[in-house]
Design an enzyme around this catalytic site. Structure first.
Site, PDB file in Angstrom:
ATOM      1  CE  LYS A   1      -4.453   1.487   1.578  1.00 49.36           C
ATOM      2  NZ  LYS A   1      -5.675   1.125   2.269  1.00 49.36           N
TER       3      LYS A   1
ATOM      4  CE  LYS B   1      -2.863 -12.179  -4.250  1.00 47.94           C
ATOM      5  NZ  LYS B   1      -2.776 -11.819  -2.833  1.00 47.94           N
TER       6      LYS B   1
ATOM      7  CE  LYS C   1     -12.324 -10.519  -2.102  1.00 47.99           C
ATOM      8  NZ  LYS C   1     -12.170 -10.817  -0.681  1.00 47.99           N
TER       9      LYS C   1
END
Ligand code: TYM
Length: 352
Positions: free
Chosen positions: A119, A198, A201
């Site tokens: 992040k 991968k 979401k």
């Protein structure tokens, strides 16, 4: 006094976030293992709504997602008679345990954890919830004396953190926590998404387990493929379309497609159509069970209430053990009474 019962040799635990509907990565990486392991030992599975709070900020949506997650898990084969299914926030003992663990957590360890690091690398603001996420996850695992944690590859680092923290706590305070091990399955440890990365979401590359067939078909028909000429033989290994088909196909279909790849002269469109059909067949029964469960919301509520009671009893005992070990005595008349069975079960500590 009768001796404390020894814990079952296999105590399985895992959690899953209700941040959206479950995708094939969740199913083949984790949920399928949950179901397989529910007959192998004591199993605890939970819906990680506290973890989801770091991303889902709409209360009504979170409530709906938690309910959907429970319905999906039961529809996919999780049997509440065999496994304890519960919602993470129904067990407040775990958040107290998180604090005890936080006091032995080095900052540097959390700075290396990928959810936070990714992040930050994407320039997004991270909150303390995301930063300390692996500590809550450690408490989730340690609160149930779990020995085996079925997960996909992306969670292995967090289980290593859990082992580290448990080891430090045990070193400081004695034999309090059981050290868990991750359990991965080869075929589903890292399910690729529609773009070959991968499945996740956050990459918007998922195929969801229970999405509308027409939506699913559209996504599958748009799976990215390489641009080599159709006549050229192709190696099925490392091809994400092949890997996705492999998950839902029968062994005969799998072998036939591998042959076709090696011979060449086929179009990816044919493979995608085969994938649409195989997926529809693979999840047909679960879809039917889901539709039946949807008509009975009280049943899901009853399952989660029974699960929470069982989970709290277990987590309360471990929390008391941890509190006593580090000097946070429970005295009569002060706070919650000590949980029954909070003494360390014989033979349950250390590395399994
Ligand atoms: P979550 O909700 O992101 O994912 C749930 C499970 O699905 C697996 N998974 C995958 N496996 C293979 N291929 C993929 N593409 C893929 N995507 C997801 C994950 O590895 C996971 O097993 N932090 C956890 C939830 C959690 C937890 C715990 C897990 C909270 N506390 C305690 C185990 C034990 C998470 O975010 O999983």
């Amino acid at each position: 006094m009768p001796a404390e019962p020894s814990p079952s040799p296999l105590r399985v635990l895992s959690g899953i976030q209700p941040t959206g509907r479950f995708h094939w990565g969740n199913y083949f990486g984790a949920i399928r293992q949950y179901i397989e392991l529910q007959t192998a030992g004591d199993a605890y599975y939970f819906i990680a709504d506290l973890h989801a709070l770091t991303t889902v900020r709409e209360p009504a949506r979170l409530r709906a997602l938690v309910h959907d997650a429970a319905v999906d898990l039961v529809a996919l084969g999780l049997d509440p008679e065999r496994a304890t299914l519960f919602v993470q926030s129904d067990v407040p003992e775990v958040t107290e345990l998180t604090w005890l663990l936080m006091t032995v957590t080095p900052m540097g360890l959390l700075e290396r954890c990928h959810a936070y690091k990714d992040k930050k690398a994407r320039g997004l603001a991270a909150d303390a919830g995301l930063f300390t996420y692996p500590v809550l996850m450690s408490a989730d695992i340690l609160a149930y004396d779990a020995t085996v944690v079925p997960v996909g590859e992306d969670q292995v680092q967090h289980i290593e953190v859990c082992r580290d923290l448990a080891g430090t706590f045990n070193h400081l305070y004695g034999d309090v926590f059981t050290l868990p091990k991750p359990r991965l399955v080869e075929a589903g440890a890292r399910v690729p998404g529609t773009d070959g990365q991968k499945m996740s979401k956050s990459y918007e590359n998922t195929i969801d387990v229970f999405e509308e067939p027409a939506v699913q078909k559209k996504k599958i028909m748009r799976i990215t493929t390489d641009s080599r000429p159709m006549e050229e033989p192709k190696d099925p290994a490392g091809d994400h379309l092949f890997a996705l088909h492999e998950l839902v196909a029968t062994p005969t279909q799998r072998a036939a497609l591998a042959d076709l790849y090696r011979r060449g002269g086929f179009g990816y469109g044919e493979v995608k159509k085969a994938l649409v059909e195989a997926a529809a067949r693979f999840f047909a029964e679960a879809r039917q069970r889901r539709a039946d469960l949807e008509r009975d919301p009280d049943r899901i509520e009853a399952i989660l209430a029974a699960g929470a009671a069982r989970a709290r009893a277990q987590a309360g005992a471990v929390l008391d053990r941890a509190r006593q070990a580090c000097g946070l005595e429970r005295r009569p008349g002060r706070g919650r009474p000590r949980a029954a069975g909070s003494a360390r079960p014989a033979g349950g500590g250390g590395s399994p």
